[in-house]
Design a protein around this motif. Structure first.
Motif, PDB file in Angstrom:
ATOM      1  N   UNK A   1     -10.637  77.766  38.698  1.00  0.00           N
ATOM      2  CA  UNK A   1      -9.856  77.382  39.881  1.00  0.00           C
ATOM      3  C   UNK A   1      -8.588  76.637  39.491  1.00  0.00           C
TER       4      UNK A   1
ATOM      5  N   UNK B   1     -12.431  86.092  44.995  1.00  0.00           N
ATOM      6  CA  UNK B   1     -12.235  84.648  45.049  1.00  0.00           C
ATOM      7  C   UNK B   1     -10.756  84.380  44.836  1.00  0.00           C
ATOM      8  N   UNK B   2     -10.061  84.121  45.894  1.00  0.00           N
ATOM      9  CA  UNK B   2      -8.621  83.900  45.879  1.00  0.00           C
ATOM     10  C   UNK B   2      -7.910  85.023  45.139  1.00  0.00           C
ATOM     11  N   UNK B   3      -7.295  84.719  44.004  1.00  0.00           N
ATOM     12  CA  UNK B   3      -6.501  85.786  43.390  1.00  0.00           C
ATOM     13  C   UNK B   3      -7.260  86.601  42.358  1.00  0.00           C
ATOM     14  N   UNK B   4      -8.558  86.375  42.219  1.00  0.00           N
ATOM     15  CA  UNK B   4      -9.325  87.142  41.238  1.00  0.00           C
ATOM     16  C   UNK B   4     -10.495  87.870  41.885  1.00  0.00           C
TER      17      UNK B   4
ATOM     18  N   UNK C   1      -7.418  90.753  38.435  1.00  0.00           N
ATOM     19  CA  UNK C   1      -6.573  90.140  39.467  1.00  0.00           C
ATOM     20  C   UNK C   1      -6.641  90.970  40.745  1.00  0.00           C
TER      21      UNK C   1
END
Lengths: 200, 820
Positions: free
Chosen positions: A153, A117-120, A9
């Motif tokens: 996603x 990539x976003x939250x990861x 994360x």
């Protein structure tokens, strides 16, 4: 050679301390680093495993802070993508590379390539003399496959419950941590095998 | 992406209680006892993996379960192979049944089980036996076999090389060299996998072998490489890919220069390779001599090469492979991923050529034409920057031997790359690594390196967190006596550079006039011709055109709004560290004149910094620390620069705006303005210094601080008092003036609170200090030794000191003679 691939994360989590990162998947390739050094050979197998897990956690924390700082500096807004928009998510991803000094935490100097990539975060820990162009392409490819095959996603937890899919992906595209020079035909052939596995 | 569901799964896995866990184990054992394996088995195995991997503490499985899992490793179902090896990787081998690495044969295992075996290797002996098993099976293996069964061996071998290269014996190396040559150079040139050129109505007639193709679709005219495509691939074509993928590592590990290359060897090799190049021909002829033939860069099956020992033969084939790749990379690939692969191949090929040329310098003359041509082809296109770096490495290593002019290479590396590509994180990383790895060589061969810091620092200004670690290593090499002052100014203005780079990029991407939009003041200033010079100075590429600019304060005003830009703030956080490194290095290369100049720069710049509150405070702290250090090392600097230091110390405003530095300046004046430090110190100097500081002390202890500032810390006042006392102890005429001040202080403090000190306790401490100083000064002769002890007191020498040694010796003798 790649030493380690991990997914963790990079968003602030209420369950953990700020700056800490949850490791969702990690794979260390090859034997333990301690095989060579006399010091580490005195450790019991449990201690060695613990040490390895701690090293992975260190990498995750460092990538977490690298991603946060990079996002803060660029000031770009995070684009939320939904399942089906994997290619867009990958395009919008932040990317970078950082250096881990010898001893901190691996016994030799390493380069860590990361994609946020976003939250990861997806990170590849490579030896410092490695071909980073090839590693970058491999990381992007792996990330794309993970996003697609594990529906990352969305809100599911397949990355935890279907980690065997990532294992198979790695065994084809990054066997034992070996980066491969695959043109599109070779890659297609391997990806077909992977897809066949995923369909089960 | 990361949901509450995932979080709770991890929590559950970590917190599962022992009884529940045992129940789960038992259920799983039962499931595994059955003949058929259902979805439930797979799911349970997956859950077991989650439970084991979610915690860093190891859980031991019951031996029954572990045995069943071990047997699953050879299951026909790949899913079970994967799951069982994943689970076993997360747990410990059964106690008392340590894997016997001599028994199992790794080459018989599937790729997942083999990888597990490798990861559980506990010692070099284990790796050695794995290695021996692999190579034995390689030796005896028929060339046809199930696909991919050989391919997983090379990565395992490569892993063993990484951890324990001495595992391979000479015989192993010879065997593998031969195999690598076969796979790299003599893989099939027809498409595999039953590809046919026919369509739907294919009959056995049209099942002719189809030749492999290049990435642009044309039929391939030479041997197979990773840049060749086909409908399907044969086993040896797969091995070609795997061999090339590990080739560089193999060469680096076993072909290092330390393998005793004598001059005779080199001469022989030179002769051999020259004869090789004369016997190349386009046809696969066996003739060993063709005079006047064009040197074919790619294909050589001359008989001479077959006479080479395996190691040398591999080198020769690797050379040819790389040259072919370089040629193939010029083709226009149809797919984007292939274009990217071509770039990666270029990097790898150049690196391998570099490696080969290091081992065998006679190859340099064969390689350079190709390298030069490649450089010429790519140097004007910045999108190939990451390929140009390995080329620069080649030039650095071999340019001298080949007597090639490398200036254009360095102009690229130190000029265009940092100036135009500072925002490419991968290039920055690779460029800085190139500098770090080759530091000695660059300092020797590339004089423009030490002048290129304005460009190199752009990488730091843009992305400080990512590259500051590299600059910690590189900065000392950039500190030279000639450029130290300019470097100091540049470091102090790094946040300004950061802001300027942001503006440069924004200016390029945003339209000149934003219709109805809110435009940045700083952006307008950046585009304004009358301020052009300021920004151009910051963006300069080379040092030497001036230490800094006059209108620095203007620049800071123009960039005021950048003070809260995240990138700029990240940059400010790295400057103090770099300043420490700078000062640590500069004292080793600077003479006193330069150090004096640096002190002046510190004093001057302490008020000339971009207005970011924390930044200014941190810089002042760094300055104070190093001012102190410099003066301690060279006390005569204080007398030397007394004029400027006095001016600084005599300005009351500095007490409030630069308290930290002021305190230290006053301290060094008090400590080092004496005849014992520098014979040029006169009574007049001491007196004027005293007067300047006395005036400030009077002022700050009689009036309230100016609006907007806080009262001075007690430390400033006590330091001033101490400094005055020290000066007075050297020039006794000044003592009455000190007593006058102290009596005034006593009187004022009796009244209770004062406007210049908010805390009563602090006031008491100050007055107490004053009393102590006054009582000391009553005995002027003693005062000087107490306030400024001579060096032999502050650096005790114990038995080496004649005064201290006598009592020690006597005591020792006494205790020896009086044995009872």
């Amino acid at each position: 050679m790649v030493r380690c691939f991990l997914i963790h994360t990079v968003c602030p989590l209420s369950a953990v301390a700020p700056g800490e990162s949850r490791v969702l998947y990690s794979r260390v390739f090859g034997p333990d680093e301690g095989v060579q050094s006399a010091q580490q050979r005195e450790l019991s197998p449990e201690e060695r495993r613990l040490l390895q897990k701690e090293k992975v956690a260190v990498v995750a924390r460092q990538v977490h802070s690298a991603v946060s700082l990079s996002r803060e500096a660029s000031g770009r807004l995070l684009v939320e993508t939904v399942p089906g928009e994997e290619a867009l998510a990958l395009q919008e991803a932040d990317s970078g590379v950082m250096r881990l000094r010898a001893g901190d935490p691996f016994s030799e100097e390493m380069s860590v390539l990361w994609l946020g990539v976003q939250s990861l975060g997806f990170a590849l820990v490579c030896e410092s003399h490695e071909n980073l162009l090839l590693a970058e392409g491999t990381l992007r490819n792996l990330t794309r496959h993970c996003l697609e095959h594990l529906h990352m996603l969305g809100q599911g937890s397949e990355v935890l419950l279907k980690s065997n899919r990532i294992d198979v992906l790695l065994s084809r595209l990054l066997p034992c941590g070996q980066l491969l020079f695959l043109n599109h035909r070779f890659a297609q052939s391997l990806e077909k095998e992977v897809a066949a596995y995923m369909a089960k | 992406m990361y949901s509450h569901g995932s979080e709770s799964l991890i929590k559950q896995a970590r917190e599962i209680q022992e009884p529940e866990l045992q129940k789960f184990y038992n259920r799983l054992v039962k499931l595994l006892q059955g003949k058929e394996f259902s979805h439930e088995t797979v799911d349970s195995l997956q859950r077991l993996h989650l439970i084991l991997s979610a915690t860093k503490y190891t859980r031991t499985l019951p031996s029954e379960l572990q045995k069943r899992l071990s047997s699953l490793l050879s299951s026909p179902s790949e899913q079970l192979q994967v799951l069982s090896s994943a689970v076993l990787r997360e747990t410990l081998p059964l106690s008392g049944q340590e894997r016997n690495y001599n028994q199992d044969n790794i080459s018989q295992l599937n790729s997942h089980a083999a990888a597990l075996l490798l990861s559980q290797a506990g010692s070099r002996a284990d790796l050695s036996s794995l290695c021996a098993q692999l190579l034995r099976s390689l030796e005896s293996r028929p060339s046809e076999g199930p696909s991919h069964s050989l391919t997983h061996m090379l990565p395992i071998l490569n892993t063993i090389l990484t951890h324990s290269p001495e595992c391979l014996t000479e015989d192993h190396m010879t065997l593998l060299s031969k195999k690598l040559v076969d796979w790299l150079r003599y893989a099939s040139i027809t498409q595999g996998g039953g590809a046919s050129s026919g369509g739907f109505f294919t009959g056995p007639r049209s099942r002719q072998p189809v030749p492999i193709a290049e990435l642009d679709g044309t039929v391939s005219g030479d041997f197979f490489t990773v840049l060749c495509v086909g409908q399907g691939f044969t086993e040896d074509q797969w091995m070609n890919v795997f061999s090339f993928s590990m080739l560089r590592h193999w060469l680096l590990t076993y072909h290092s220069v330390s393998n005793g290359n004598t001059a005779a060897d080199t001469a022989n090799r030179l002769q051999l390779s020259l004869s090789l190049s004369h016997s190349h021909s386009f046809s696969n002829d066996d003739r060993s001599e063709v005079d006047g033939s064009v040197v074919s860069m790619v294909s050589a099956t001359s008989s001479t090469s077959r006479l080479l020992p395996p190691k040398e033969r591999l080198r020769e084939k690797a050379f040819q492979y790389c040259q072919r790749l370089i040629e193939q990379s010029d083709r226009k690939a149809h797919k984007r991923t292939d274009t990217e692969l071509q770039r990666a191949c270029l990097v790898e090929a150049v690196c391998i050529l570099d490696c080969l040329c290091i081992e065998d310098t006679s190859l340099v003359f064969r390689a350079f034409p190709c390298i030069k041509a490649l450089f010429g082809r790519l140097s004007s296109d910045l999108s190939f920057a990451r390929v140009l770096l390995p080329l620069a490495q080649f030039y650095l290593n071999h340019g001298e031997i080949a007597a090639v002019d490398c200036e254009c290479v360095w102009n690229l590396v130190f000029g265009r790359f940092p100036a135009d590509l500072f925002n490419d994180p991968f290039l920055a990383h690779e460029l800085l690594r190139f500098l770090r790895v080759n530091l000695e060589s660059l300092q020797l061969r590339v004089p423009q390196y030490t002048r290129s810091f304005p460009n190199l620092l752009k990488l730091l200004a843009w992305d400080s967190p990512a590259v500051v670690d590299d600059f910690v290593d590189l900065l000392p090499s950039l500190v030279t006596a000639g450029t130290a002052v300019e470097l100091l100014h540049t470091l102090l203005d790094l946040p300004c550079l950061s802001a300027t780079l942001i503006l440069q990029l924004r200016s390029a991407s945003l339209p000149i006039c934003e219709p109805g939009g809110r435009s940045l003041l700083s952006l307008d200033a950046f585009r304004n011709p009358s301020y052009r010079g300021l920004f151009l100075f910051l963006l300069r590429g080379e040092a030497g055109s001036g230490d800094t600019i006059d209108r620095l304060s203007t620049l800071h005003e123009l960039l005021a709004e950048a003070a809260d830009w995240p990138r700029v703030i990240q940059c400010t956080q790295t400057v103090p560290v770099l300043l420490h490194i700078f000062f640590n290095k500069v004292i080793t290369v600077a003479d006193e004149k330069l150090l004096a100049h640096l002190i002046l720069v510190q004093l001057e710049r302490s008020s000339l910094l971009l207005n970011i509150p924390n930044y200014i405070k941190e810089i002042h702290r760094v300055f104070s620390c190093h001012l102190l250090r410099l003066c301690k090392l060279h006390p005569s600097l204080v007398v030397d620069q007394s004029h400027e230091l006095l001016e600084f110390a005599g300005t009351t405003a500095n007490v409030y705006s630069k308290e930290e530095i002021y305190t230290h300046v006053v301290w060094v004046l008090g400590e080092y303005l004496s005849v014992s430090c520098d014979s040029r110190c006169s009574v007049r100097l001491i007196t004027s210094c005293f007067e300047a500081m006395e005036a400030v002390l009077f002022e700050i202890t009689s009036s309230a601080p100016p609006p907007g500032t806080s009262s001075p810390a007690p430390r400033v006042i006590t330091t001033l008092m101490s400094a005055l006392a020290k000066l007075a102890s050297r020039s006794h005429d000044l003592i009455p003036r000190v007593s006058m001040f102290l009596s005034k202080l006593r009187k004022v403090s009796r009244g209770g609170s004062v406007v210049w000190c908010s805390d009563e306790e602090d006031l008491v401490a100050i007055v107490t200090r004053g009393e102590e100083l006054w009582s000391l000064l009553k005995a002027p002769g003693v005062a000087q030794s107490v306030l400024t002890p001579p060096p032999h007191v502050t650096t005790p020498q114990w038995h080496r000191d004649t005064n201290v040694a006598m009592p020690l010796r006597l005591r020792a003798l006494t205790s020896l003679t009086h044995s009872q």
